[in-house]
Design an enzyme around this catalytic site. Structure first.
Site, PDB file in Angstrom:
ATOM      1  N   ASN A  21       0.832  -1.393  -0.084  1.00  0.00           N
ATOM      2  CA  ASN A  21      -0.039  -0.196  -0.005  1.00  0.00           C
ATOM      3  C   ASN A  21       0.851   1.283   0.046  1.00  0.00           C
ATOM      4  O   ASN A  21       2.121   1.239  -0.320  1.00  0.00           O
ATOM      5  CB  ASN A  21      -0.949  -0.057   1.156  1.00  0.00           C
ATOM      6  CG  ASN A  21      -1.689  -1.250   1.153  1.00  0.00           C
ATOM      7  OD1 ASN A  21      -2.544  -1.342   0.317  1.00  0.00           O
ATOM      8  ND2 ASN A  21      -1.859  -1.981   2.396  1.00  0.00           N
ATOM      9  N   ASP A  24       3.429   3.528   4.326  1.00  0.00           N
ATOM     10  CA  ASP A  24       4.695   3.755   4.712  1.00  0.00           C
ATOM     11  C   ASP A  24       5.271   4.937   4.053  1.00  0.00           C
ATOM     12  O   ASP A  24       5.709   5.744   4.777  1.00  0.00           O
ATOM     13  CB  ASP A  24       5.633   2.390   4.516  1.00  0.00           C
ATOM     14  CG  ASP A  24       4.931   1.192   5.025  1.00  0.00           C
ATOM     15  OD1 ASP A  24       4.594   1.158   6.344  1.00  0.00           O
ATOM     16  OD2 ASP A  24       4.712   0.082   4.483  1.00  0.00           O
ATOM     17  N   ARG A 281      -8.469   4.836   5.614  1.00  0.00           N
ATOM     18  CA  ARG A 281      -7.937   3.676   5.990  1.00  0.00           C
ATOM     19  C   ARG A 281      -6.313   3.489   6.352  1.00  0.00           C
ATOM     20  O   ARG A 281      -5.965   4.809   6.537  1.00  0.00           O
ATOM     21  CB  ARG A 281      -8.093   2.606   4.592  1.00  0.00           C
ATOM     22  CG  ARG A 281      -6.859   2.837   3.746  1.00  0.00           C
ATOM     23  CD  ARG A 281      -6.872   2.330   2.360  1.00  0.00           C
ATOM     24  NE  ARG A 281      -5.798   2.142   1.972  1.00  0.00           N
ATOM     25  CZ  ARG A 281      -5.405   1.659   0.669  1.00  0.00           C
ATOM     26  NH1 ARG A 281      -6.337   1.325  -0.226  1.00  0.00           N
ATOM     27  NH2 ARG A 281      -4.112   1.679  -0.004  1.00  0.00           N
ATOM     28  N   GLY A 282      -5.859   2.370   6.974  1.00  0.00           N
ATOM     29  CA  GLY A 282      -4.440   2.379   7.293  1.00  0.00           C
ATOM     30  C   GLY A 282      -4.040   3.342   8.379  1.00  0.00           C
ATOM     31  O   GLY A 282      -4.515   3.347   9.499  1.00  0.00           O
ATOM     32  N   GLU A 283      -2.895   4.366   8.167  1.00  0.00           N
ATOM     33  CA  GLU A 283      -2.613   5.182   9.071  1.00  0.00           C
ATOM     34  C   GLU A 283      -2.809   6.594   8.763  1.00  0.00           C
ATOM     35  O   GLU A 283      -3.433   7.834   9.325  1.00  0.00           O
ATOM     36  CB  GLU A 283      -1.066   4.765   9.509  1.00  0.00           C
ATOM     37  CG  GLU A 283      -0.416   5.735  10.527  1.00  0.00           C
ATOM     38  CD  GLU A 283       0.574   5.243  11.185  1.00  0.00           C
ATOM     39  OE1 GLU A 283       0.651   3.953  11.257  1.00  0.00           O
ATOM     40  OE2 GLU A 283       1.633   5.931  11.470  1.00  0.00           O
ATOM     41  N   ASP A 284      -2.133   7.074   7.667  1.00  0.00           N
ATOM     42  CA  ASP A 284      -2.141   8.462   7.164  1.00  0.00           C
ATOM     43  C   ASP A 284      -3.312   8.953   6.882  1.00  0.00           C
ATOM     44  O   ASP A 284      -3.728  10.150   7.349  1.00  0.00           O
ATOM     45  CB  ASP A 284      -0.922   8.358   6.085  1.00  0.00           C
ATOM     46  CG  ASP A 284      -0.617   9.897   6.058  1.00  0.00           C
ATOM     47  OD1 ASP A 284      -0.119  10.664   7.049  1.00  0.00           O
ATOM     48  OD2 ASP A 284      -0.644  10.642   4.948  1.00  0.00           O
ATOM     49  N   SER A 285      -3.988   8.323   5.995  1.00  0.00           N
ATOM     50  CA  SER A 285      -5.309   8.804   5.828  1.00  0.00           C
ATOM     51  C   SER A 285      -6.314   9.076   6.980  1.00  0.00           C
ATOM     52  O   SER A 285      -7.165   9.955   7.184  1.00  0.00           O
ATOM     53  CB  SER A 285      -6.050   8.378   4.621  1.00  0.00           C
ATOM     54  OG  SER A 285      -6.241   6.846   4.939  1.00  0.00           O
TER      55      SER A 285
HETATM   56  O1  TRH Z   1      -2.156   2.795   1.949  1.00  0.00           O
HETATM   57  P1  TRH Z   1      -2.494   2.428   3.320  1.00  0.00           P
HETATM   58  O2  TRH Z   1      -3.714   1.294   3.522  1.00  0.00           O
HETATM   59  O3  TRH Z   1      -1.030   2.048   4.092  1.00  0.00           O
HETATM   60  C1  TRH Z   1      -1.040   1.165   4.930  1.00  0.00           C
HETATM   61  C2  TRH Z   1      -1.156   1.719   6.378  1.00  0.00           C
HETATM   62  O4  TRH Z   1      -0.223   2.596   6.719  1.00  0.00           O
HETATM   63  C3  TRH Z   1      -0.727   0.425   7.458  1.00  0.00           C
HETATM   64  O5  TRH Z   1      -0.597   1.106   8.675  1.00  0.00           O
HETATM   65  C4  TRH Z   1       0.480   0.123   7.011  1.00  0.00           C
HETATM   66  O6  TRH Z   1       0.842  -1.263   7.845  1.00  0.00           O
HETATM   67  C5  TRH Z   1       0.350  -0.648   5.410  1.00  0.00           C
HETATM   68  O7  TRH Z   1      -0.089   0.436   4.763  1.00  0.00           O
HETATM   69  C6  TRH Z   1       1.482  -1.232   4.886  1.00  0.00           C
HETATM   70  O8  TRH Z   1      -3.263   3.670   3.977  1.00  0.00           O
HETATM   71  P2  TRH Z   1      -2.747   5.141   4.436  1.00  0.00           P
HETATM   72  O9  TRH Z   1      -2.034   4.803   5.868  1.00  0.00           O
HETATM   73  O10 TRH Z   1      -3.787   5.870   4.616  1.00  0.00           O
HETATM   74  O11 TRH Z   1      -1.700   5.701   3.459  1.00  0.00           O
HETATM   75  C7  TRH Z   1      -2.403   6.240   2.315  1.00  0.00           C
HETATM   76  C8  TRH Z   1      -1.679   7.300   1.695  1.00  0.00           C
HETATM   77  O12 TRH Z   1      -2.080   7.679   0.354  1.00  0.00           O
HETATM   78  C9  TRH Z   1      -1.809   8.686   2.550  1.00  0.00           C
HETATM   79  O13 TRH Z   1      -0.548   9.401   2.678  1.00  0.00           O
HETATM   80  C10 TRH Z   1      -2.861   9.593   1.773  1.00  0.00           C
HETATM   81  C11 TRH Z   1      -2.308   9.113   0.536  1.00  0.00           C
HETATM   82  N1  TRH Z   1      -3.314   9.464  -0.672  1.00  0.00           N
HETATM   83  C12 TRH Z   1      -3.012  10.158  -1.721  1.00  0.00           C
HETATM   84  O14 TRH Z   1      -1.759  11.084  -1.621  1.00  0.00           O
HETATM   85  N2  TRH Z   1      -3.838  10.557  -2.608  1.00  0.00           N
HETATM   86  C13 TRH Z   1      -4.797   9.911  -2.841  1.00  0.00           C
HETATM   87  O15 TRH Z   1      -5.718  10.015  -3.811  1.00  0.00           O
HETATM   88  C14 TRH Z   1      -5.119   9.102  -1.947  1.00  0.00           C
HETATM   89  C15 TRH Z   1      -6.542   8.308  -2.078  1.00  0.00           C
HETATM   90  C16 TRH Z   1      -4.476   8.712  -0.902  1.00  0.00           C
END
Ligand code: TRH
Length: 391
Positions: A21, A24, A281-285
């Site tokens: 994803n 990270d 989802r996940g962490e940052d969003s």
């Molecule tokens: O992608 P993720 O599911 O990340 C996950 C989690 O971090 C989890 O804790 C970790 O163990 C795993 O990966 C490996 O969801 P997350 O954390 O929200 O990260 C998505 C990133 O994408 C976030 O920085 C927001 C960004 N994003 C954009 O920049 N543009 C977009 O259009 C979208 C939909 C997201």
């Protein structure tokens, strides 16, 4: 703004191994930019998967991954084997327990003074986090000590990532007629009264079609914005389509779907601000949804043996503390169902009924948490204490 790789040794260095994803790299890229902007010191970010970096930072397309280049004050370099012989920074951060190359560890051990070595962990609202935050772990062979840095909620943790001025930018976007209105207009949406905008960023979600059916047949017009990604196949099933792509706009009953491109992080913030309800989802969003100050539902990253449910429950407990019982019950039931324990369509009506109250709560939550020191501030403080006590 891109420039060629810096030749001087930066103060900060972050190692990011992209496991799965975008989370990270999402966290590391945000932290790197934040450190560069607020400290004015050099930051170098090592990323193994350049293709994933490009999705989140399209400007890196102009950079040669091997030679590196600077964007927003951050030197971006590809983490490849063999690892280049470079002077380590004063602070070396390994994100999410990735392993720093042995040759670089040796160089860190030779450096005088030794770098402050940080292992940046995943965010959790669980109580044990405050007990483990800052713990030291000496290297078994080398004269180096690693410190565990845990993002979290509340004192005694590493806090949440939040760059200066974020809530003011959000409020300016929402307060300006051209902000939200133009954002929607660019996507072909003219909002009537009593219409709801929802963003959807989630993992695969088998029970999504039943929830979307409920929205299609519901009393209220809804706009659903879905950035391209893993959940899109489930959205397509709900609309009876073989597939969906960026730019597609489809209407069924009260529900109008808009498939969006994956944007950079600033663009994603605007999506969160423009919507009345965000699925993240996940962490940052998940963190950005909290700063957006709007009601949200969290799809937590699934772990083996359902270990993620402890993390989910810990956050629900903190987030709903002090909420009246109907709001607390409705949010808990919907979030659990969204994560596979229950039926989201069945939990929806009660959740929808408390959304206005959850909106007020979300706004207050964002303001009260923004009053606490953010992650970069706590990290800078932690590193200067470590340096002072080592020297
Ligand atoms: O992608 P993720 O599911 O990340 C996950 C989690 O971090 C989890 O804790 C970790 O163990 C795993 O990966 C490996 O969801 P997350 O954390 O929200 O990260 C998505 C990133 O994408 C976030 O920085 C927001 C960004 N994003 C954009 O920049 N543009 C977009 O259009 C979208 C939909 C997201």
């Amino acid at each position: 703004m891109t420039s060629t790789s810096s030749t001087s040794t930066p103060t900060w260095e972050i190692f990011c191994l992209i496991v799965d994803n975008f989370g990270d790299i999402g966290v590391c890229w945000r932290l790197a930019r934040d450190l560069a902007a607020r400290t004015g010191a050099g930051v170098r970010l090592w990323v193994d998967d350049w293709a994933v970096l490009l999705r989140i930072c399209p400007a890196a397309g102009g950079i040669d991954p091997v030679a590196g280049g600077v964007i927003a004050g951050v030197e971006l370099r590809q983490w490849a084997e063999p690892f280049p012989a470079v002077e380590p920074a004063a602070v070396v951060i390994e994100a999410f327990a990735c392993e720093i190359p042995e040759t670089h560890l040796q160089a860190m051990a030779r450096r005088q003074p030794a770098p402050v070595w940080i292992n940046l962990e995943y965010l959790s609202a669980e109580d044990w986090v405050a007990g483990c935050h800052g713990m030291a772990s000496p290297h078994p062979r080398l004269p180096l000590t690693k410190h565990f840095f845990f993002p979290g909620l509340g004192g005694g943790t590493g806090g949440l990532l939040r760059e200066p001025g974020l809530l003011a930018r959000r409020d300016a976007f929402l307060g300006d007629r051209r902000g939200r209105g133009e954002w929607l207009a660019r996507r072909g949406v003219r909002l009537g009264t009593d219409e709801t905008c929802v963003s959807l960023f989630a993992y695969e979600q088998p029970s999504l079609p039943a929830l979307l059916q409920a929205w299609m047949q519901g009393p209220r017009r809804m706009h659903l914005f879905v950035p391209e990604g893993r959940v899109l196949a489930d959205v397509a099933r709900a609309f009876g389509r073989g597939g969906l792509g960026v730019g597609d706009a489809v209407r069924n009953g009260a529900l109008e779907l808009h498939v969006l491109p994956f944007t950079d992080q600033d663009g994603y913030d605007e999506l969160l601000w423009a919507c009345d309800l965000n699925f993240v989802r996940g962490e940052d969003s998940f963190v950005r949804a909290q700063w957006a100050g709007r009601p949200f539902a969290w799809h937590i990253y699934p772990q083996q043996d359902e270990a993620h449910f402890d993390k989910l429950e810990a956050f629900i407990a903190r987030y709903t503390a002090g909420l009246p019982v109907p709001e607390k019950t409705a949010l808990s039931a919907f979030w659990r169902a969204w994560n596979g324990r229950g039926d989201p369509a069945a939990a929806w009506p009660a959740f929808a009924a408390v959304l206005p109250a959850l909106g007020r709560h979300a706004a207050e939550w964002s303001v009260s948490h923004a009053a606490q020191p953010d992650l970069a501030t706590r990290l800078v403080e932690f590193c200067s204490h470590s340096r002072a006590s080592a020297g």
